[in-house]
Design an enzyme around this catalytic site. Structure first.
Site, PDB file in Angstrom:
ATOM      1  N   SER A  87       0.806  -1.223   0.000  1.00  0.00           N
ATOM      2  CA  SER A  87       0.000   0.000   0.000  1.00  0.00           C
ATOM      3  C   SER A  87       0.835   1.269   0.000  1.00  0.00           C
ATOM      4  O   SER A  87       0.323   2.343  -0.335  1.00  0.00           O
ATOM      5  CB  SER A  87      -0.934   0.014   1.213  1.00  0.00           C
ATOM      6  OG  SER A  87      -0.194  -0.078   2.416  1.00  0.00           O
TER       7      SER A  87
ATOM      8  N   ASP B 103      -3.847   7.928   7.882  1.00  0.00           N
ATOM      9  CA  ASP B 103      -4.664   7.002   8.657  1.00  0.00           C
ATOM     10  C   ASP B 103      -3.747   6.272   9.632  1.00  0.00           C
ATOM     11  O   ASP B 103      -2.560   6.610   9.741  1.00  0.00           O
ATOM     12  CB  ASP B 103      -5.486   6.058   7.767  1.00  0.00           C
ATOM     13  CG  ASP B 103      -4.631   5.090   6.941  1.00  0.00           C
ATOM     14  OD1 ASP B 103      -3.458   4.871   7.287  1.00  0.00           O
ATOM     15  OD2 ASP B 103      -5.150   4.549   5.942  1.00  0.00           O
TER      16      ASP B 103
ATOM     17  N   HIS C  74      -0.787   4.645   7.442  1.00  0.00           N
ATOM     18  CA  HIS C  74      -0.146   5.247   6.272  1.00  0.00           C
ATOM     19  C   HIS C  74       0.170   6.732   6.464  1.00  0.00           C
ATOM     20  O   HIS C  74      -0.650   7.472   7.015  1.00  0.00           O
ATOM     21  CB  HIS C  74      -1.049   5.080   5.043  1.00  0.00           C
ATOM     22  CG  HIS C  74      -1.418   3.665   4.762  1.00  0.00           C
ATOM     23  ND1 HIS C  74      -2.599   3.104   5.198  1.00  0.00           N
ATOM     24  CD2 HIS C  74      -0.742   2.684   4.103  1.00  0.00           C
ATOM     25  CE1 HIS C  74      -2.644   1.839   4.816  1.00  0.00           C
ATOM     26  NE2 HIS C  74      -1.528   1.552   4.162  1.00  0.00           N
TER      27      HIS C  74
END
Length: 364
Positions: free
Chosen positions: A47, A337, A340
């Protein structure tokens, strides 16, 4: 006399050209961008570098909804786990290629877009196939299969010679490993029953080495092997560290440091083993830790709590549009978040890696 005048004209022309080049160099320094023989950025990973591939596979590991992407161009969620751009977007821009790198599975793009940059990355994946199985995402071996198909399309698009040159001069970036530890080894029982943390590190390093050799066999020569961030400092881990006063989880950071040391050793070993390869180790750990410890130096106000929702444990669907409490200005937060970094942090990390490591690929 006429010959003398011609020489003067040529000399003035040469001086003007030199002055033009000097101005271009000054402009490059002023804008913080650089240029060189890197025609494309090709990305593998999780990610941290997924631009939306997971949008097109059956998995819950997605971020193609608001408020993700609210600071991206047009304010659109793309599938990047961020409020805006991710590190490889900034790296591509620094190399004067393009401002963002598209996801391979996104039907909006084709080989003409991918010829200068593409990401095969998949959020929630890792080196270990068991990691990708947790949330049914794209394993690293499948990303390599996508790359082989990409090469075939690139040759059809550019021709054999130009495609081979693009592949050999392109910068191949690998960024993964965090999920192997936090979403697999320390969460699921299988690997922790099979390996000690140090043995699991060695297992992953072996996979990383095999993958680099496979890229080399497919023609890649410029490769960046990414290290782990201080993963014990992610808001999610700090939230669960109640007994430790919500500070960074030391054992996770220690594992990250140990694993990074092994990746650095692997880099040195493979540079000796594979003729003509230019493999570098891109380590975000210390820069990230410095930002977390000295946030005010970079204009941040929050390091332990993220911007989205309560900032303590939410990511993905828990960070959806209906989430309450989300911050209004993500640039004040180190993390977007609970897992991340924010776009601003991504920009800082990318700038550091470009200037300290990746500039190597622009020397010749």
């Amino acid at each position: 006399m006429e010959g003398q005048r011609s020489k003067v004209v040529l000399a003035r022309g040469f001086l003007s050209y030199c002055f033009f080049l000097f101005c271009v160099q000054l402009l490059s320094l002023a804008t913080g961008s650089i240029g060189g023989k890197v025609p494309a950025i090709i990305v593998f990973g999780d990610s941290s570098v997924d631009a939306g591939n997971n949008n097109f596979i059956p998995t819950v590991a997605r971020s193609n909804f608001e408020p993700y992407g609210r600071d991206f161009q047009g304010g659109n969620p793309t599938g990047r786990f961020c409020n805006g751009r991710i590190p490889t977007d900034f790296i591509s821009e620094a190399f004067r290629i393009k401002p963002s790198i598209p996801a391979y599975l996104d039907p909006k793009y084709n080989i003409s877009d991918f010829a200068s940059g593409v990401t095969f990355a998949s959020a929630a994946t890792g080196y270990d196939n068991a990691t990708s199985d947790v949330l049914s995402v794209i394993p690293l071996w499948k990303q390599l299969e996508f790359y082989k198909a990409y090469q075939k399309n690139l040759r059809a698009y550019l021709g054999e010679r130009a495609a081979s040159r693009t592949i050999s001069e392109a910068l191949h970036i690998m960024s993964l490993g965090t999920n192997d530890f936090l979403e697999n080894y320390y969460t699921m029982p299988r690997r922790s029953s099979e390996y000690t943390p140090q043995q699991y590190e060695d297992f992953l390093v072996g996979i990383a080495g095999t993958f680099v050799r496979q890229l080399y066999g497919l023609g890649a020569r410029k490769i960046s092997l990414g290290g782990l961030p201080p993963m014990g400092c992610l808001p999610l881990e700090r939230t669960t560290n109640v007994g430790g006063g919500n500070e960074c989880v030391k054992r996770y950071n220690d594992v990250a440091l140990e694993f990074n040391g092994k990746l650095k050793d692997l880099t040195a070993s493979l540079n000796k083993e594979l003729p003509g390869i230019r493999l570098v180790f891109s380590n975000p750990y210390y820069m990230m830790l410095h930002i977390i410890r000295k946030p005010a130096q970079y204009g941040f106000e929050s390091t332990s709590v993220a911007c989205c929702a309560t900032g303590m444990f939410e990511m993905g669907y828990a960070c959806s549009r209906g989430s309450m409490f989300s911050c209004t200005d993500a640039s004040k937060y180190v993390f977007w978040d609970s897992f991340h970094p924010s776009e601003k942090t991504n920009a800082l990390i990318a700038d550091h890696v470009v200037k300290t490591v990746l500039a190597e690929f622009l020397k010749y």
